[in-house]
Structures are given as C-alpha cells and as structure tokens.
Design a protein around this motif. Structure first.
Motif, PDB file in Angstrom:
ATOM      1  N   ALA A 199     -89.284  46.359 -46.924  1.00  0.00           N
ATOM      2  CA  ALA A 199     -88.648  46.986 -48.336  1.00  0.00           C
ATOM      3  C   ALA A 199     -89.166  47.363 -48.988  1.00  0.00           C
ATOM      4  N   GLU A 200     -89.470  48.652 -49.206  1.00  0.00           N
ATOM      5  CA  GLU A 200     -90.430  48.826 -50.248  1.00  0.00           C
ATOM      6  C   GLU A 200     -89.379  49.372 -51.845  1.00  0.00           C
ATOM      7  N   PHE A 201     -89.688  49.066 -52.857  1.00  0.00           N
ATOM      8  CA  PHE A 201     -88.669  49.605 -53.981  1.00  0.00           C
ATOM      9  C   PHE A 201     -89.712  49.466 -54.917  1.00  0.00           C
ATOM     10  N   GLU A 202     -89.955  50.596 -56.433  1.00  0.00           N
ATOM     11  CA  GLU A 202     -90.506  51.311 -57.018  1.00  0.00           C
ATOM     12  C   GLU A 202     -91.217  50.152 -58.014  1.00  0.00           C
ATOM     13  N   ASN A 203     -90.523  48.552 -58.470  1.00  0.00           N
ATOM     14  CA  ASN A 203     -92.100  48.142 -58.514  1.00  0.00           C
ATOM     15  C   ASN A 203     -92.240  47.241 -57.854  1.00  0.00           C
ATOM     16  N   PHE A 204     -91.845  47.022 -56.259  1.00  0.00           N
ATOM     17  CA  PHE A 204     -92.210  45.978 -55.661  1.00  0.00           C
ATOM     18  C   PHE A 204     -92.124  45.836 -54.065  1.00  0.00           C
ATOM     19  N   SER A 205     -92.403  45.024 -52.804  1.00  0.00           N
ATOM     20  CA  SER A 205     -92.390  45.132 -51.962  1.00  0.00           C
ATOM     21  C   SER A 205     -91.891  43.788 -51.169  1.00  0.00           C
ATOM     22  N   PHE A 206     -90.555  44.036 -50.344  1.00  0.00           N
ATOM     23  CA  PHE A 206     -90.754  42.593 -49.886  1.00  0.00           C
ATOM     24  C   PHE A 206     -91.178  42.442 -48.104  1.00  0.00           C
ATOM     25  N   VAL A 207     -91.300  41.928 -47.799  1.00  0.00           N
ATOM     26  CA  VAL A 207     -92.286  41.543 -45.869  1.00  0.00           C
ATOM     27  C   VAL A 207     -90.042  41.258 -45.587  1.00  0.00           C
ATOM     28  N   ASP A 208     -90.112  42.081 -45.285  1.00  0.00           N
ATOM     29  CA  ASP A 208     -88.885  40.625 -44.196  1.00  0.00           C
ATOM     30  C   ASP A 208     -89.375  39.503 -42.928  1.00  0.00           C
ATOM     31  N   TYR A 209     -90.014  41.055 -41.841  1.00  0.00           N
ATOM     32  CA  TYR A 209     -90.306  40.309 -40.685  1.00  0.00           C
ATOM     33  C   TYR A 209     -91.811  39.891 -40.578  1.00  0.00           C
ATOM     34  N   LEU A 210     -92.762  39.609 -40.482  1.00  0.00           N
ATOM     35  CA  LEU A 210     -93.991  40.236 -39.716  1.00  0.00           C
ATOM     36  C   LEU A 210     -94.219  38.754 -38.918  1.00  0.00           C
ATOM     37  N   PHE A 211     -94.542  39.892 -37.149  1.00  0.00           N
ATOM     38  CA  PHE A 211     -94.795  39.066 -36.568  1.00  0.00           C
ATOM     39  C   PHE A 211     -96.175  39.754 -35.506  1.00  0.00           C
ATOM     40  N   VAL A 212     -97.662  38.871 -35.094  1.00  0.00           N
ATOM     41  CA  VAL A 212     -98.488  38.728 -35.397  1.00  0.00           C
ATOM     42  C   VAL A 212     -98.843  38.564 -33.782  1.00  0.00           C
ATOM     43  N   SER A 213     -99.113  39.046 -32.685  1.00  0.00           N
ATOM     44  CA  SER A 213     -98.603  38.384 -31.202  1.00  0.00           C
ATOM     45  C   SER A 213     -99.626  37.227 -30.968  1.00  0.00           C
ATOM     46  N   LYS A 214     -99.619  36.627 -30.622  1.00  0.00           N
ATOM     47  CA  LYS A 214    -100.462  35.083 -30.037  1.00  0.00           C
ATOM     48  C   LYS A 214    -101.585  35.807 -29.973  1.00  0.00           C
ATOM     49  N   GLU A 215    -101.714  36.647 -28.421  1.00  0.00           N
ATOM     50  CA  GLU A 215    -102.963  37.237 -28.036  1.00  0.00           C
ATOM     51  C   GLU A 215    -104.200  37.552 -29.127  1.00  0.00           C
ATOM     52  N   SER A 216    -103.573  38.686 -29.994  1.00  0.00           N
ATOM     53  CA  SER A 216    -104.338  38.588 -31.070  1.00  0.00           C
ATOM     54  C   SER A 216    -104.333  38.522 -32.811  1.00  0.00           C
ATOM     55  N   ARG A 217    -104.440  36.978 -31.930  1.00  0.00           N
ATOM     56  CA  ARG A 217    -104.759  36.038 -33.341  1.00  0.00           C
ATOM     57  C   ARG A 217    -105.821  36.048 -33.742  1.00  0.00           C
ATOM     58  N   GLY A 218    -106.534  36.093 -34.419  1.00  0.00           N
ATOM     59  CA  GLY A 218    -108.054  36.029 -35.563  1.00  0.00           C
ATOM     60  C   GLY A 218    -109.161  37.166 -34.951  1.00  0.00           C
ATOM     61  N   LEU A 222    -105.020  41.151 -37.825  1.00  0.00           N
ATOM     62  CA  LEU A 222    -104.566  42.217 -37.446  1.00  0.00           C
ATOM     63  C   LEU A 222    -103.124  41.635 -38.665  1.00  0.00           C
ATOM     64  N   GLY A 223    -102.891  40.412 -39.048  1.00  0.00           N
ATOM     65  CA  GLY A 223    -102.028  40.687 -40.057  1.00  0.00           C
ATOM     66  C   GLY A 223    -102.778  40.577 -41.693  1.00  0.00           C
ATOM     67  N   LYS A 224    -104.109  40.025 -41.483  1.00  0.00           N
ATOM     68  CA  LYS A 224    -104.545  40.770 -43.016  1.00  0.00           C
ATOM     69  C   LYS A 224    -105.033  42.420 -43.157  1.00  0.00           C
ATOM     70  N   LYS A 225    -104.622  42.915 -41.918  1.00  0.00           N
ATOM     71  CA  LYS A 225    -105.192  44.462 -42.312  1.00  0.00           C
ATOM     72  C   LYS A 225    -103.956  45.167 -42.480  1.00  0.00           C
ATOM     73  N   THR A 226    -102.272  43.997 -42.106  1.00  0.00           N
ATOM     74  CA  THR A 226    -100.957  44.923 -42.229  1.00  0.00           C
ATOM     75  C   THR A 226    -101.002  44.727 -43.493  1.00  0.00           C
ATOM     76  N   LEU A 227    -101.363  43.999 -43.906  1.00  0.00           N
ATOM     77  CA  LEU A 227    -100.788  42.969 -45.225  1.00  0.00           C
ATOM     78  C   LEU A 227    -101.920  44.405 -46.587  1.00  0.00           C
ATOM     79  N   GLN A 228    -102.497  44.668 -46.257  1.00  0.00           N
ATOM     80  CA  GLN A 228    -103.515  45.333 -46.960  1.00  0.00           C
ATOM     81  C   GLN A 228    -103.420  46.446 -47.444  1.00  0.00           C
TER      82      GLN A 228
END
Length: 196
Positions: free
Chosen positions: A46-65, A68-74
């Motif tokens: 959820a993106e509000f005017e003055n903050f974002s809220f991560v409700d769910y972040l899933f990265v598959s086990k095959e792609s860990r490392g 991808l999680g870092k890029k998504t958060l970026q």
C-alpha cells in the motif's frame, strides 16, 4: 501457481487476507493498494502519501540469493518515504524467520520496539503478535511510524472485514499500542555481527 497461491503457501493462515479481500483492495483501493509480481516474486503493498506499507513480500526459494528481494524493496526505497512492514518474532526453529530478519537488517530497516502489535486472527481465533520494522530515509520517529501503522490498519487490514470474514477485527486502539522502551530490538542480533 497464481500469485495468491504462492502467498498462501508461504505465509501462515493467521497472517493471510482472503483472496477476495485482496482482489477488492486492488480494485476498490487501486490508487493505494498494489501488486508487483514476476515469475519468482510477489509484492503486495500500500502506498500512502507519506509512507509505503509492505503487506506481503514473497521470493521463491529457487531465486533466493539472486538479489530479487533487494531489487523489489529498492523500488519502494526509490520513492524516498518510510517503508513499514510486519514480521513474525524470530523463531530459531524456523530458519526463515531468522533469514527474514537478517535480510531486513541488511537493508537498513529498524525495529519499532516501542510499537506493540497484537491482532486476533479471524481465521484461527488466536492472538497473533507481530513486530513492526521500518525504513526511515528522513529520520522519521517511531511516533510517526505508529501513526502510519494506525492509518494502514484502518484503511487496509480492516477494509470491509465483516463482509469478507463475517466478523470484524478488533479496533486499532486495542491492536496497536505505543510504549517507549518497552521491548528489546529484534534486529540487534543481525545488525551487529560479533567478530570472532
């Protein structure tokens, strides 16, 4: 496997919104609630005017490392406003909970130790305590994070809850509490590795 099945497989039942709830948020609150997905990840936020809220972040086990999680958060960090999320308290029998905290510590998140968050799951009826983590690019205080969490809880978590679940979640003042210096920092063990 669709985006909801991926989330449902990874997150505990007490943390999951119903598919109908999330689809309604995407449709009726599409200016605030968003889905970002690819073959190996799903991000609901959820993106509000003055903050974002991560409700769910899933990265598959095959792609860990693969970063991808870092890029998504970026993508959220590039918006230059605080990012808030909920995590389960560390459970050393569940290595994922430790890896998750280590990841967020590496990404510069802080633990809002003065914010208490305990919500009764409508799926299980059990109390579910979570820790609040936040990334504060402009030095936002825990009080500001607390106010943002209250807004998110009322606008997203409890949106049409009676319609979707047949009952409503507890009110925000029962679920979220603020008490300075009340808890230890859950990220500390991951933020300052002890050199041997």
């Amino acid at each position: 496997m669709n985006w909801y099945e991926k989330l449902n497989q990874y997150f505990p039942v007490e943390e999951m919104k119903s598919k109908e709830h999330m689809e309604t948020l995407l449709k009726e609150k599409g200016n605030v609630y968003h889905k970002d997905e690819g073959p190996y990840h799903v991000l609901m936020y959820a993106e509000f005017e003055n903050f974002s809220f991560v409700d769910y972040l899933f990265v598959s086990k095959e792609s860990r490392g693969m970063g991808l999680g870092k890029k998504t958060l970026q993508m959220l960090k590039d918006k230059k406003k605080p990012i808030i999320l909920e995590v389960e308290p560390v459970n050393y029998e569940d290595t994922d909970s430790e890896k998750r905290l280590r990841f967020y510590a590496r990404e510069g998140f802080e633990h809002a130790s003065s914010i208490g968050y305990c919500r009764r799951s409508l799926a299980t009826g059990e109390e579910n305590s979570m820790e609040i983590l936040y990334w504060a690019p402009n030095g936002e205080s825990e009080e500001e994070i607390f106010e943002a969490m209250k807004k998110m809880y009322e606008d997203i978590h409890t949106y049409k809850d009676t319609h979707f679940y047949g009952e409503s979640y507890d009110g925000v003042n029962k679920v979220l509490t603020f008490d300075e210096g009340s808890k230890e920092d859950v990220l500390e063990p991951f933020s300052n590795p002890v050199s041997k």
